[in-house]
Design an enzyme around this catalytic site. Structure first.
Site, PDB file in Angstrom:
ATOM      1  N   GLU A 193      11.550   4.022  -8.185  1.00 18.44           N
ATOM      2  CA  GLU A 193      10.864   5.300  -7.934  1.00 18.44           C
ATOM      3  C   GLU A 193      11.667   6.318  -7.111  1.00 18.44           C
ATOM      4  O   GLU A 193      11.229   6.748  -6.044  1.00 18.44           O
ATOM      5  CB  GLU A 193       9.547   5.040  -7.194  1.00 18.44           C
ATOM      6  CG  GLU A 193       8.542   4.266  -7.987  1.00 18.44           C
ATOM      7  CD  GLU A 193       7.211   4.130  -7.247  1.00 18.44           C
ATOM      8  OE1 GLU A 193       7.160   4.340  -6.026  1.00 18.44           O
ATOM      9  OE2 GLU A 193       6.215   3.811  -7.909  1.00 18.44           O
ATOM     10  N   GLU A 388       4.857  -1.376 -13.174  1.00 18.74           N
ATOM     11  CA  GLU A 388       3.857  -1.394 -12.096  1.00 18.74           C
ATOM     12  C   GLU A 388       2.600  -0.696 -12.570  1.00 18.74           C
ATOM     13  O   GLU A 388       2.675   0.363 -13.199  1.00 18.74           O
ATOM     14  CB  GLU A 388       4.324  -0.628 -10.851  1.00 18.74           C
ATOM     15  CG  GLU A 388       5.245  -1.350  -9.942  1.00 18.74           C
ATOM     16  CD  GLU A 388       5.527  -0.573  -8.646  1.00 18.74           C
ATOM     17  OE1 GLU A 388       4.592   0.035  -8.083  1.00 18.74           O
ATOM     18  OE2 GLU A 388       6.695  -0.593  -8.219  1.00 18.74           O
TER      19      GLU A 388
HETATM   20  C1  BGP Z   1       4.756   1.864  -5.697  1.00 19.58           C
HETATM   21  C2  BGP Z   1       5.863   1.052  -5.080  1.00 19.58           C
HETATM   22  C3  BGP Z   1       5.482  -0.323  -4.686  1.00 19.58           C
HETATM   23  C4  BGP Z   1       4.061  -0.464  -4.284  1.00 19.58           C
HETATM   24  C5  BGP Z   1       3.058   0.343  -5.026  1.00 19.58           C
HETATM   25  C6  BGP Z   1       1.682   0.417  -4.439  1.00 19.58           C
HETATM   26  O1  BGP Z   1       4.971   3.204  -5.509  1.00 19.58           O
HETATM   27  O2  BGP Z   1       6.954   0.947  -5.936  1.00 19.58           O
HETATM   28  O3  BGP Z   1       6.428  -0.804  -3.795  1.00 19.58           O
HETATM   29  O4  BGP Z   1       3.774  -1.002  -3.106  1.00 19.58           O
HETATM   30  O5  BGP Z   1       3.507   1.654  -5.180  1.00 19.58           O
HETATM   31  O6  BGP Z   1       1.706   1.200  -3.283  1.00 19.58           O
HETATM   32  P1  BGP Z   1       1.027   0.747  -1.941  1.00 19.58           P
HETATM   33  O7  BGP Z   1       1.633  -0.556  -1.589  1.00 19.58           O
HETATM   34  O8  BGP Z   1       1.305   1.799  -0.949  1.00 19.58           O
HETATM   35  O9  BGP Z   1      -0.418   0.625  -2.271  1.00 19.58           O
END
Ligand code: BGP
Length: 493
Positions: A193, A388
């Site tokens: 990202e 993701e």
């Molecule tokens: C994405 C990232 C992850 C992750 C996810 C959820 O942007 O690549 O590393 O953690 O988001 O975000 P969060 O953990 O803040 O809920």
């Protein structure tokens, strides 16, 4: 509709996604150096449910840490102790029927400061064990080289990716792991990202904003430029080192943008915001900066330094596939100040009246996933990988050791159904790895209480708990989805 129509392609990869700094722990074991993520604080003053993706660490924080006076707790130092429990966790992933696990390699585990000429053998041996364990269970590792972390030394010495000096250490790291794991890993992602540099330039690029006079936006794009170069050089190294069947991709946090109304000015604004989200994939798939980016930099008065030869490096290091994380969509409107939030996860975003949001305020939009996959495929004609997607929620562990997370099942089912529709639309989708198949430390908030997993981990925000792994209701559900290749998802609600 027959059962056959409901199933995903046979070679579709099913699994989950993680990041080293959010699961491994053991932050000072096995010769690992400190990473930028080791300084990300859990902030008890930020209430559960309140999003906090924009946190930054400053140079003053690092000085205080050195003096032993930095307050707070640092959950990414302990993660969920995957470092010591990976066999147990991988056995659970195997029980789920995973054919892929996305994980990242901790750069400072391999090069503790980033500056060594020789890698740390203990770090390399750790990932050998993890990959061997996965492969023994028929699970392919999908590996991110840099997922929101880098050796802290590179931040202290160079102010992270704001400096070109990070390129060489990164490429050395990439060459080392490509060489070591060439026969174990088929899918690679160079960075996680990059577009989130705009939201937190420390998280994404290890930059300390109190150590530069430049504006945060200029810093974010400058750091991104250096990451583009590093990524392109790593791709070139990968072509040399890896077997021909290996695939190297990029990934962005894909935010589907809709115009707030059919007013042409709103449609234009939506187009511009969308362009700044696909800017990263445009550069990395097509190998050059698009015209709209140059215009945007000029309009905003941003000076991004390019060196001679940069254009050639970008052109020679294009990727094979596009990875996306997909969590939400966004409304765009031509209004005062709109350009200031352009391309970012905007907290003041307009509310889409047709969509609900999660406990953390992330808009839930499964149809947006189908739209996004179609758009990316139309734009690039290279395969897309959903690396993701998932629901962060507070879960309740019942007295009988059950977690009834029907809300998570609903969320994932709705998204997977739309993903299947996109495949039926003709989009080439390599696979789906849901975010956080096992509860892990939140990236944005460093909370443990924001849970994504099929597997509950008994640990609180302060690192207290037995660390026991407990199957949630969604565990059996996802296992059945994978076993039936999607047939048990049924059709849209
Ligand atoms: C994405 C990232 C992850 C992750 C996810 C959820 O942007 O690549 O590393 O953690 O988001 O975000 P969060 O953990 O803040 O809920």
């Amino acid at each position: 509709m027959t059962t056959d129509d409901l199933t995903f392609p046979e070679d579709f990869l099913w699994g989950g996604a993680t990041a080293a700094n959010q699961i491994e722990g053991a932050y000072d074991e096995g010769g690992k150096g400190l990473s930028t993520a080791d300084f990300a604080r859990y902030r008890p003053d930020v209430a559960d449910g309140q999003d906090n993706f924009t946190f930054e660490v400053t140079g003053a924080d690092l000085d205080a840490a050195e003096a032993g006076t930095l307050p707070g707790v640092f959950p990414k130092r302990w993660g969920i102790d995957f470092y010591h429990r990976f066999r147990e966790d991988i056995a659970l992933f195997a029980e789920l029927g995973f054919t892929a696990l996305r994980l990242s390699i901790s750069w400072p585990r391999i090069y503790p400061t980033g500056l060594e000429s020789e890698p740390n053998e203990a770090g390399l041996a750790f990932y050998d064990e993890v990959f061997d364990e996965l492969l023994a269970h028929g699970i392919q590792p999908v590996v991110t080289l840099s997922h929101y972390e880098m050796p802290i030394e590179l931040t202290k010495r160079y102010n992270g990716w704001l400096s070109r000096e990070c390129i060489e250490p990164y490429v050395r790291f990439a060459r080392t792991v490509f060489t070591r794991y060439r026969d174990k890993v088929r899918h690679w992602l160079t960075f996680n990202e990059m577009n989130m540099n705009l939201t937190s330039v420390y998280t994404g690029a290890g930059v300390l904003m109190d150590r530069t006079d430049r504006s945060v936006r200029e810093v974010a794009y400058q750091a991104t430029h250096h990451q583009f170069l590093a990524s392109a050089l790593a791709v070139r190294a990968g072509r040399e080192i890896l077997p021909p069947e290996a695939r190297i991709g990029t990934m962005i946090n894909r935010i589907e943008v809709y115009p707030a109304s059919p007013r042409p000015a709103d449609v234009l604004q939506a187009m511009r915001e969308d362009q700044l989200n696909v800017f990263y994939t445009d550069v990395q798939v097509r190998g050059a900066y698009p015209g709209y980016a140059r215009r945007y930099f000029a309009d905003q008065g941003l000076t991004i330094e390019f060196a001679e030869g940069d254009a050639e490096i970008l052109a020679a290091g294009t990727v094979d596939f596009v990875g996306i994380s997909y969590y939400l969509s966004h409304l765009a409107k031509d209004r005062p100040g709109a350009d200031e939030s352009i391309g970012m996860l905007d907290g003041s975003a307009l509310k889409n009246p047709f969509l609900d949001a999660t406990q953390w305020g992330w808009v839930v939009d499964p149809v947006g996933l189908r739209i996004t996959l179609n758009r990316l495929w139309d734009r690039y004609q290279v395969p897309v990988f959903v690396v993701e997607n998932g629901l962060g929620a507070e879960d309740q562990l019942e007295a009988d050791d059950r977690v009834h997370d029907q809300y998570r099942i609903d969320y994932l089912r709705d998204h997977l159904i739309q993903l299947r529709e996109a495949i039926a639309d003709g989009v080439s989708v390599l696979g789906y790895t849901s975010w956080g198949p096992i509860d892990l430390i939140s990236c944005g908030t460093s909370q443990m209480s924001k849970r994504y997993g099929f597997i509950y981990v008994d640990q609180d925000n302060y690192g207290r708990g037995s660390l026991r792994r407990i199957r949630k209701d969604s565990f059996a559900w996802y296992r059945d989805v994978i076993a039936s290749r999607g047939a048990t998802l049924g059709t849209a609600r």
